[in-house]
Structures are given as C-alpha cells and as structure tokens.
Motif scaffolding. Structure first.
Motif, short mmCIF file in Angstrom:
data_model
loop_
_atom_site.label_atom_id
_atom_site.label_comp_id
_atom_site.label_asym_id
_atom_site.label_seq_id
_atom_site.Cartn_x
_atom_site.Cartn_y
_atom_site.Cartn_z
N GLN A 302 -19.05 18.67 -18.11
CA GLN A 302 -18.30 19.52 -19.05
C GLN A 302 -17.52 20.66 -18.40
N PRO A 303 -18.11 21.47 -17.51
CA PRO A 303 -17.38 22.64 -16.98
C PRO A 303 -16.01 22.33 -16.36
N PRO A 304 -15.87 21.28 -15.53
CA PRO A 304 -14.52 20.99 -15.01
C PRO A 304 -13.51 20.70 -16.11
N MET A 305 -13.95 20.04 -17.18
CA MET A 305 -13.03 19.75 -18.28
C MET A 305 -12.65 21.04 -19.01
N MET A 306 -13.59 21.98 -19.12
CA MET A 306 -13.29 23.25 -19.76
C MET A 306 -12.27 24.05 -18.95
N ILE A 307 -12.36 23.95 -17.63
CA ILE A 307 -11.41 24.66 -16.77
C ILE A 307 -10.02 24.04 -16.86
N VAL A 308 -9.97 22.72 -16.70
CA VAL A 308 -8.68 22.02 -16.69
C VAL A 308 -7.97 22.11 -18.04
N PHE A 309 -8.73 22.03 -19.14
CA PHE A 309 -8.12 22.01 -20.47
C PHE A 309 -8.18 23.38 -21.16
N TYR A 310 -8.34 24.43 -20.41
CA TYR A 310 -8.37 25.78 -20.99
C TYR A 310 -7.09 26.06 -21.77
N LYS A 311 -7.23 26.25 -23.08
CA LYS A 311 -6.11 26.51 -23.99
C LYS A 311 -5.05 25.41 -23.94
N LYS A 312 -5.48 24.19 -23.59
CA LYS A 312 -4.55 23.06 -23.51
C LYS A 312 -5.11 21.85 -24.27
N TYR A 313 -5.77 22.11 -25.37
CA TYR A 313 -6.29 21.02 -26.18
C TYR A 313 -6.07 21.34 -27.66
N THR A 314 -6.09 20.29 -28.48
CA THR A 314 -5.94 20.42 -29.92
C THR A 314 -7.31 20.29 -30.57
N ASN A 315 -7.58 21.14 -31.55
CA ASN A 315 -8.85 21.08 -32.26
C ASN A 315 -8.93 19.85 -33.16
N ILE A 316 -10.04 19.14 -33.08
CA ILE A 316 -10.25 18.03 -34.01
C ILE A 316 -11.08 18.54 -35.20
N ASP A 317 -10.96 17.85 -36.29
CA ASP A 317 -11.70 18.18 -37.51
C ASP A 317 -13.19 18.27 -37.18
N PRO A 318 -13.84 19.40 -37.47
CA PRO A 318 -15.26 19.55 -37.14
C PRO A 318 -16.16 18.53 -37.80
N GLY A 319 -15.72 17.94 -38.91
CA GLY A 319 -16.51 16.89 -39.54
C GLY A 319 -16.62 15.64 -38.68
N TRP A 320 -15.71 15.52 -37.70
CA TRP A 320 -15.72 14.38 -36.81
C TRP A 320 -16.62 14.59 -35.60
N HIS A 321 -17.28 15.74 -35.54
CA HIS A 321 -18.21 15.94 -34.42
C HIS A 321 -19.31 16.92 -34.82
N VAL A 322 -20.25 16.43 -35.60
CA VAL A 322 -21.42 17.23 -35.98
C VAL A 322 -22.46 17.01 -34.89
N ARG A 323 -22.74 18.04 -34.11
CA ARG A 323 -23.54 17.88 -32.91
C ARG A 323 -24.79 18.76 -32.91
N TYR A 324 -25.43 18.78 -31.76
CA TYR A 324 -26.69 19.51 -31.53
C TYR A 324 -27.87 18.91 -32.29
N LEU A 325 -27.75 17.65 -32.69
CA LEU A 325 -28.90 17.00 -33.33
C LEU A 325 -30.02 16.77 -32.32
N GLY A 326 -29.68 16.77 -31.04
CA GLY A 326 -30.69 16.59 -30.01
C GLY A 326 -31.12 17.89 -29.35
#
Length: 381
Positions: A302-326
């Motif tokens: 994850q961290p390299p992707m956060m660096i490379v895509f810093y302020k360079k990504y589009t937000n997806i609908d939060p309903g399409w990624h309900v996480r932290y179930l684990g």
C-alpha cells in the motif's frame, strides 16, 4: 481331449480379459465421475484447452465489451478467490472476464475447482506470477510478515501481466465479496443504497475517472469504515515523514489515506505514466532506507501506491468498498448495513475462512466446496 479342454479354457480367459478391458475403457469414457482422480486430470486438461486453444474463452483481446476483473491469490487464500468469483458470477448479468493470478503451486488446483463446479462456464485466464520480479525488492518492518508475500505486489504489474488489455481493469482483493452487479443496471439493492445516500453512479467499472487519473480508490475520509479503526487513516499512519525523500515529495501527512484492496485502473494511462516503475522505485528504496513499515498502518504494497498516487486518484463510491470486516473478530456493522453494501472486504487479520470472523455467513453463502479437499474453511466448534 485334455489338450482341447486347456485350449478352450485359455481362449475363454483371453475373451474374458478382453471384455473386462473393454468395459473398463468404456467406464473411463462414459463415467469419468466415478473415478475422482481421473476426473481431476480431465478437468486440468479441459482447463488447459480453455486457456490455450479456445480463443474466445481465453483471449482477453476478444472480450472488448467485458468487465475485466483481476484477482490474486495463493494456496493459503485460494478459497477466498473462488468465493469472490462466485459472488461476481452470481450477482451480475454483465459479461465478466476473470484474470486470475496465482503462485505456480495453485494453478492446476484452481482449474479443477473451476471446471468441476458451477463456475465451469466463466471466461477466465490463469497467470502464474513470476516471483523473481520482486525478489530482493521487498522489506516489511515489523507488523504482519504475510504482507511480504510476492503476490501482494502483483497489482503493480497489471500491464505487464496482461499486455493485451486496453482500457480498464478492476482489481479486487481475494478476501472480498461482491453483492451486486457491475453494470449500470439499477437493482433494488442499489435503489435502497440511493436512499441511504450511498448511491452508485453507473456502477464501479463504468465510473468516471477525472482527467489525468489512471486509478480510482476509496478514500478513508469518505467511508463509513473510517470510524472502525483506531487510526486517523491519514498518510502519517503509513509513511515515515522523517525521511528526506518523503519530505522532498511535499506530501501533507494529514492527507486522507485510501485503501488499495479495491481499485479501478486505466491500463493505457498506467502505461503512459510508467506507473509500474514509479511503484518499484519506492518499493526498492524502502529496502535501503526507511520510507515506510514501522507506522501503525504497516507496510506491504500500500505505501508505494499512496506515494505514487498522492492527489492523483478519483474517489470511488464508498458503497463499493465496505472494509475493515477483518479488523476485529467482533461485529462492526449491522446486518442491515451489510445487506445493502455492494462490496465487502475482510481486510485485516480475521479472514472469513478463518475460525473467527464477523459476518462469516455472508461469505459462506458464496463459498464453493473444494473438490480436491485441500482448502477447508475453519468452522466454529
């Protein structure tokens, strides 16, 4: 007379043996399901045929109208991949092409699982991830050592793994379940989500990416999942801001993080911006000096992707990624909320195939028993 009798017995024995061999051959041809090992072998052969000879089913360039979905897995999580495939196959009428990336040990296992179950009609290809691509490039500091597995980094190499794909690929972690279709069809579930103001705008795969953006992620700031962790879910939770190289990037440590377990990628732009090499730069640099890994969010891909895509990504609908179930073994979401979520992600230590996990019943609804018996979800006593 005795000689004639002996000859007759011999002839009878030969005829009987011939008949037995013939009947055995016919059983193999007509009833292979009676021989489980042979059935598995035939399934492998059929899978190889599907992958290498049947162009329509295995050549992704002929599936231009398809939703291209990439899933990675290994022998320890392959049951999650199968459940995810089944959830997509069961819930969408759209043409889906599955790009399945595995370790070498699991490829025949997956073919048998697909070809001998209800999944036999899906369109798919299997790729073995060359672990040499990331050999010596990964360093996980503290935290979960399972994040060092080579297949966690296959997502960096999407254009290289699938050179024939032009346009988009949807990447989904194998500890996920999809509960609605990808197309822009408006189901009753999506109508209910609209009432909750967690609406889908045309479906995940068809979402609009902002100009110049090669990817879409779900921001932690726009997600109901944010309240479930002890972290602030910003960049400082994942990256070492004492690093000189990070300081040079002018990244705001309070900037909201995003989760890389589900994302939509435009592979044409990925190639144009040389994203793979950018990601590998930070991955390799972290083996020489501390860029990430000791923070609360951990290391991994994850961290390299956060660096490379810093302020360079589009937000997806939060309903399409309900996480932290684990994230915890206890229930974090209500059953009503879970029913209306479009995509569920058990990121964290407590996987749905483990002995303890929340909303395991939802995952089990899509799990297909392993015909080889190798993968067995843990059951509560």
């Amino acid at each position: 007379m005795a000689l004639c009798s002996t000859k007759k017995d011999f002839c009878f024995s030969v005829i009987l043996l011939t008949v037995c061999v013939w009947l055995g051959f016919m059983v193999v041809i007509w009833f292979p399901e009676l021989l489980p090992h042979l059935k598995s072998k035939r399934a492998i052969d059929k899978g190889i045929y599907r992958q290498e000879a049947d162009d329509y089913k295995s050549n992704s360039s002929l599936h231009k109208d398809a939703v291209h979905v990439c899933i990675t897995s290994d022998k320890n999580t392959i049951g999650g991949m199968v459940a995810l495939i089944n959830s997509i196959y069961s819930n969408t009428k759209h043409h889906v092409f599955f790009h399945l990336v595995l370790d070498a040990e699991s490829q025949d296992h997956l073919r048998i699982w697909i070809e001998t179950t209800k999944l036999k009609d899906i369109h798919y290809q299997i790729k073995v991830f060359p672990e040499t691509w990331v050999k010596g490039k990964i360093k996980v500091r503290g935290g979960r050592q399972d994040l060092a597995k080579p297949l966690n980094y296959a997502r960096y190499y999407l254009p290289k793994l699938f050179p024939d794909i032009k346009g988009r690929v949807l990447f989904i972690d194998d500890d996920s379940i999809v509960q609605v279709g990808f197309s822009s069809e408006c189901s009753s579930a999506s109508r209910r989500l609209t009432l909750m103001k967690v609406s889908s705008v045309g479906g995940l795969y068809d979402m609009k990416l902002s100009p110049g953006h090669a990817v879409g992620f779900s921001s932690e700031c726009s997600s109901a999942s944010r309240r479930l962790t002890l972290m602030k879910n910003n960049y400082a939770d994942y990256i070492d801001f004492k690093s000189k190289k990070i300081k040079e990037m002018k990244i705001d440590p309070t900037e909201c993080a995003f989760n890389t377990g589900v994302f939509i990628a435009d592979l044409d732009l990925w190639r144009k911006f040389n994203i793979t090499n950018q990601l590998l730069h930070w991955l390799e640099l972290n083996t020489k000096e501390e860029i990430y890994g000791n923070e609360r969010g951990g290391g991994g891909s994850q961290p390299p992707m956060m660096i490379v895509f810093y302020k360079k990504y589009t937000n997806i609908d939060p309903g399409w990624h309900v996480r932290y179930l684990g994230w915890t073994s206890g229930t974090s979401y209500t059953k009503q909320f879970i029913r209306m979520a479009k995509l569920l992600h058990w990121n964290g230590r407590f996987k749905p195939w483990g002995r303890v996990s929340q909303h395991k019943d939802v995952w089990l609804k899509y799990y297909i028993e392993d015909p080889t018996g190798k993968f067995k979800p843990a059951r509560k006593n």
